[in-house]
Write an enzyme that holds these catalytic residues in place. Structure first.
Site, PDB file in Angstrom:
ATOM      1  N   ASP A   1      19.077 -25.579  56.897  1.00 48.85           N
ATOM      2  CA  ASP A   1      19.744 -24.871  55.812  1.00 48.85           C
ATOM      3  C   ASP A   1      21.250 -24.775  56.113  1.00 48.85           C
ATOM      4  O   ASP A   1      21.667 -23.978  56.951  1.00 48.85           O
ATOM      5  CB  ASP A   1      19.097 -23.485  55.697  1.00 48.85           C
TER       6      ASP A   1
ATOM      7  N   LYS B   1      36.810 -25.563  59.127  1.00 43.64           N
ATOM      8  CA  LYS B   1      36.234 -26.488  58.134  1.00 43.64           C
ATOM      9  C   LYS B   1      35.993 -27.848  58.801  1.00 43.64           C
ATOM     10  O   LYS B   1      34.972 -28.491  58.594  1.00 43.64           O
ATOM     11  CB  LYS B   1      37.180 -26.633  56.931  1.00 43.64           C
TER      12      LYS B   1
ATOM     13  N   HIS C   1      42.566 -41.206  58.096  1.00 45.77           N
ATOM     14  CA  HIS C   1      41.950 -40.748  56.859  1.00 45.77           C
ATOM     15  C   HIS C   1      42.251 -41.699  55.712  1.00 45.77           C
ATOM     16  O   HIS C   1      41.381 -42.028  54.917  1.00 45.77           O
ATOM     17  CB  HIS C   1      42.524 -39.367  56.527  1.00 45.77           C
TER      18      HIS C   1
HETATM   19  P1  NDP Z   1       8.727 -21.724  57.022  1.00 47.58           P
HETATM   20  O1  NDP Z   1       8.212 -20.416  56.630  1.00 47.58           O
HETATM   21  O2  NDP Z   1       8.617 -22.874  56.090  1.00 47.58           O
HETATM   22  O3  NDP Z   1       8.072 -22.205  58.375  1.00 47.58           O
HETATM   23  C1  NDP Z   1       7.980 -21.414  59.497  1.00 47.58           C
HETATM   24  C2  NDP Z   1       6.520 -21.376  59.870  1.00 47.58           C
HETATM   25  O4  NDP Z   1       6.170 -22.570  60.568  1.00 47.58           O
HETATM   26  C3  NDP Z   1       6.201 -20.281  60.823  1.00 47.58           C
HETATM   27  O5  NDP Z   1       6.063 -19.064  60.180  1.00 47.58           O
HETATM   28  C4  NDP Z   1       4.900 -20.782  61.445  1.00 47.58           C
HETATM   29  O6  NDP Z   1       3.836 -20.393  60.606  1.00 47.58           O
HETATM   30  C5  NDP Z   1       5.035 -22.307  61.348  1.00 47.58           C
HETATM   31  N1  NDP Z   1       5.184 -22.924  62.670  1.00 47.58           N
HETATM   32  C6  NDP Z   1       4.550 -24.043  63.072  1.00 47.58           C
HETATM   33  N2  NDP Z   1       4.901 -24.358  64.323  1.00 47.58           N
HETATM   34  C7  NDP Z   1       5.750 -23.425  64.747  1.00 47.58           C
HETATM   35  C8  NDP Z   1       6.465 -23.215  65.962  1.00 47.58           C
HETATM   36  N3  NDP Z   1       6.330 -24.020  67.006  1.00 47.58           N
HETATM   37  N4  NDP Z   1       7.313 -22.166  66.034  1.00 47.58           N
HETATM   38  C9  NDP Z   1       7.478 -21.349  65.002  1.00 47.58           C
HETATM   39  N5  NDP Z   1       6.820 -21.480  63.821  1.00 47.58           N
HETATM   40  C10 NDP Z   1       5.965 -22.515  63.695  1.00 47.58           C
HETATM   41  O7  NDP Z   1      10.259 -21.682  57.434  1.00 47.58           O
HETATM   42  P2  NDP Z   1      11.202 -20.537  57.981  1.00 47.58           P
HETATM   43  O8  NDP Z   1      10.563 -19.205  57.979  1.00 47.58           O
HETATM   44  O9  NDP Z   1      11.725 -21.023  59.280  1.00 47.58           O
HETATM   45  O10 NDP Z   1      12.327 -20.480  56.922  1.00 47.58           O
HETATM   46  C11 NDP Z   1      13.232 -21.540  56.767  1.00 47.58           C
HETATM   47  C12 NDP Z   1      13.441 -21.779  55.303  1.00 47.58           C
HETATM   48  O11 NDP Z   1      13.718 -20.565  54.626  1.00 47.58           O
HETATM   49  C13 NDP Z   1      14.622 -22.662  55.039  1.00 47.58           C
HETATM   50  O12 NDP Z   1      14.215 -23.639  54.112  1.00 47.58           O
HETATM   51  C14 NDP Z   1      15.639 -21.746  54.368  1.00 47.58           C
HETATM   52  O13 NDP Z   1      16.425 -22.459  53.457  1.00 47.58           O
HETATM   53  C15 NDP Z   1      14.789 -20.733  53.696  1.00 47.58           C
HETATM   54  N6  NDP Z   1      15.321 -19.408  53.462  1.00 47.58           N
HETATM   55  C16 NDP Z   1      16.500 -18.978  53.992  1.00 47.58           C
HETATM   56  C17 NDP Z   1      16.969 -17.701  53.780  1.00 47.58           C
HETATM   57  C18 NDP Z   1      18.237 -17.274  54.422  1.00 47.58           C
HETATM   58  O14 NDP Z   1      18.798 -18.037  55.174  1.00 47.58           O
HETATM   59  N7  NDP Z   1      18.746 -16.081  54.175  1.00 47.58           N
HETATM   60  C19 NDP Z   1      16.209 -16.763  52.939  1.00 47.58           C
HETATM   61  C20 NDP Z   1      14.947 -17.297  52.483  1.00 47.58           C
HETATM   62  C21 NDP Z   1      14.541 -18.572  52.719  1.00 47.58           C
HETATM   63  P3  NDP Z   1       2.363 -20.217  61.165  1.00 47.58           P
HETATM   64  O15 NDP Z   1       2.467 -19.661  62.542  1.00 47.58           O
HETATM   65  O16 NDP Z   1       1.718 -19.279  60.204  1.00 47.58           O
HETATM   66  O17 NDP Z   1       1.750 -21.599  61.157  1.00 47.58           O
END
Ligand code: NDP
Length: 428
Positions: free
Chosen positions: A285, A269, A383
């Site tokens: 996240d 923690k 603390h």
């Molecule tokens: P997003 O889908 O918002 O963004 C990722 C997208 O960014 C990629 O798919 C890509 O799309 C674009 N991108 C732009 N530049 C880059 C780069 N250099 N490298 C990689 N991708 C790039 O976010 P995430 O898929 O990362 O998901 C994170 C979010 O999902 C967090 O907010 C989280 O809280 C949430 N979440 C978490 C879950 C879990 O932890 N179990 C479940 C569901 C949601 P493109 O190539 O099409 O432009």
């Protein structure tokens, strides 16, 4: 290296701190006011981030100082409600910087998507068929999210796991297919969920089994970050205790946290105090990181300390922390939240691997500070000083009265809200 080390930062007012950041070339902001505005989350953004928005909920953002990580200086932004976390991190980082700083190792940033099947007719046949179809499975996954492939990432390999039925827990057998995906700068939850769902019907049809789900796993064992530090025993001397004594006691305290899940939980923690504060401040996240980290702490079958402290051949104290860190520098709220945009800038716009290095080092610093305090001064001393301030504010003290009430409160036998109120009344 930055010009100005931000000396006595803790003694300054908020405005003086912002000024020191501006004068020290840490910030590109024009004025104190524009700095303060940089964190304000406009309604039109907050209302699209989550559902049923009625307002915003603020937390203090502080900076931990003195971090030297892989030869680079960092100011660490932390969003937390807990007093003493930032002071402890800075204190630890100061010692560790004098000992050469943190060094880190970051594994490939490969995330895992899972497709779980049940009612498998023939386990061996299904495993063989899936293994032989690896290239096709990868291609289906990549076709479901072609933009990540264009960027140089995407699905790379699969791994097939068989989970036996377990009568004690009432679970059937599952055949689980792991899809390994390089998500580059993103945490990748959305792209992996898309890929896993695309692959699911193909696997169902091929095995004539039923798919339970296709989903990202937050147990990111293919995305590990390690931080290390090596501190000469002479630097550990503390209030009449020799450095070697403190070193041995830190190692002994760590052994206790490795052996006992009750202690390990509190130990971990403390590590997450720093990690979650930084993960939150960078728009990542926190739940994803916390869930994965605690699962990793239990990877041996027993929940244990995430850190390991040991003695080097030359007598130095060696600290090490390894955790899964599937964070991103794009995606989610990172490119939307003004505070997250600011903290990434403050950190020098690190890429995802560098950000992992920073986060895991903060976790190690936090553990060093807490363990050293526990075996020397005790954790309460530092603390309670900060707790006294919170009590003073709770009692209604404002301005200079906060420090006055806190100082008098610390001399009292029973430091509580009632005593703080009484002191404040006397002062007024
Ligand atoms: P997003 O889908 O918002 O963004 C990722 C997208 O960014 C990629 O798919 C890509 O799309 C674009 N991108 C732009 N530049 C880059 C780069 N250099 N490298 C990689 N991708 C790039 O976010 P995430 O898929 O990362 O998901 C994170 C979010 O999902 C967090 O907010 C989280 O809280 C949430 N979440 C978490 C879950 C879990 O932890 N179990 C479940 C569901 C949601 P493109 O190539 O099409 O432009």
């Amino acid at each position: 290296m930055k010009k100005n080390r931000l000396d006595k930062f803790y003694n300054k007012t908020i405005d003086q701190r912002i000024e020191a950041l501006m004068n020290g070339d840490y910030l590109e902001t024009q004025s104190i006011d524009s700095f303060k505005q940089a964190f304000v989350l406009p309604e039109e953004i907050s209302n699209h981030m989550i559902e049923n928005v009625v307002g915003t909920y603020q937390l203090p953002l502080g900076l931990a100082l003195h971090f030297l990580i892989d030869g680079e200086d960092y100011l660490i932004p932390m969003a937390t409600e807990e007093p003493s976390v930032i002071a402890a991190a800075s204190f630890a980082a100061k010692t560790i910087r004098l000992a050469g700083g943190f060094t880190t190792d970051i594994s490939n940033r490969t995330m895992i998507g899972q497709i779980a099947l049940k009612n498998i007719k023939n386990k061996d046949d299904a495993i063989q068929a899936i293994s032989e179809a690896e290239a096709e499975i990868i291609s289906i996954a990549n076709n479901a999210h072609p933009s990540i492939v264009k960027r140089g990432g995407g699905a790379r390999s699969i791994n097939v796991r068989w989970l036996e039925a377990d009568a004690e827990h009432g679970t059937p057998a599952f055949l689980v297919i792991h899809l390994h995906v390089e998500t580059l700068e993103a945490m990748g939850a959305n792209m992996i969920n898309t890929m896993a769902e695309a692959v699911k019907p193909f696997l169902e049809e091929m095995t004539e089994a039923n798919a339970v789900m296709g989903i990202l796993s937050n147990y990111a064992t293919e995305c590990l970050a390690t931080a290390r530090c090596k501190i000469p025993a002479t630097m550990l001397e503390r209030r009449g205790m020799s450095g070697t004594d403190v070193r041995d006691k830190i190692i002994e305290a760590n052994q206790f946290a490795i052996a006992d899940p009750y202690r390990a939980t509190t130990n971990n923690k403390g590590i997450m105090n720093g990690i979650s504060a930084l993960v939150l401040a960078t728009g990542n996240d926190t739940r994803a990181i916390e869930a994965g980290t605690h699962a990793y702490a239990a990877r041996s079958g027993q929940y244990r300390s995430l850190t390991k402290w040991s003695q080097a051949e030359d007598g130095d104290l060696i600290g090490e922390l390894t955790i899964p860190l599937p964070i991103g520098t794009v995606g989610g709220s990172i490119n939307i939240h003004p505070g997250a945009k600011f903290t990434h800038k403050l950190l020098g716009s690190p890429d995802a691997k560098q950000l992992e290095s920073i986060i895991v080092s903060v976790g190690l610093a936090q553990n060093f500070a807490a363990t050293r305090a526990l075996v020397t001064d005790g954790i309460q001393k530092g603390h309670m000083a900060l707790q006294a301030k919170s009590l003073a504010i709770n009692a209604g003290a404002t301005g200079d009265d906060i420090q006055k009430v806190a100082r008098l409160l610390r001399k009292e036998k029973h430091m509580n809200l009632q005593t703080a109120k009484t002191i404040l009344q006397t002062l007024r």
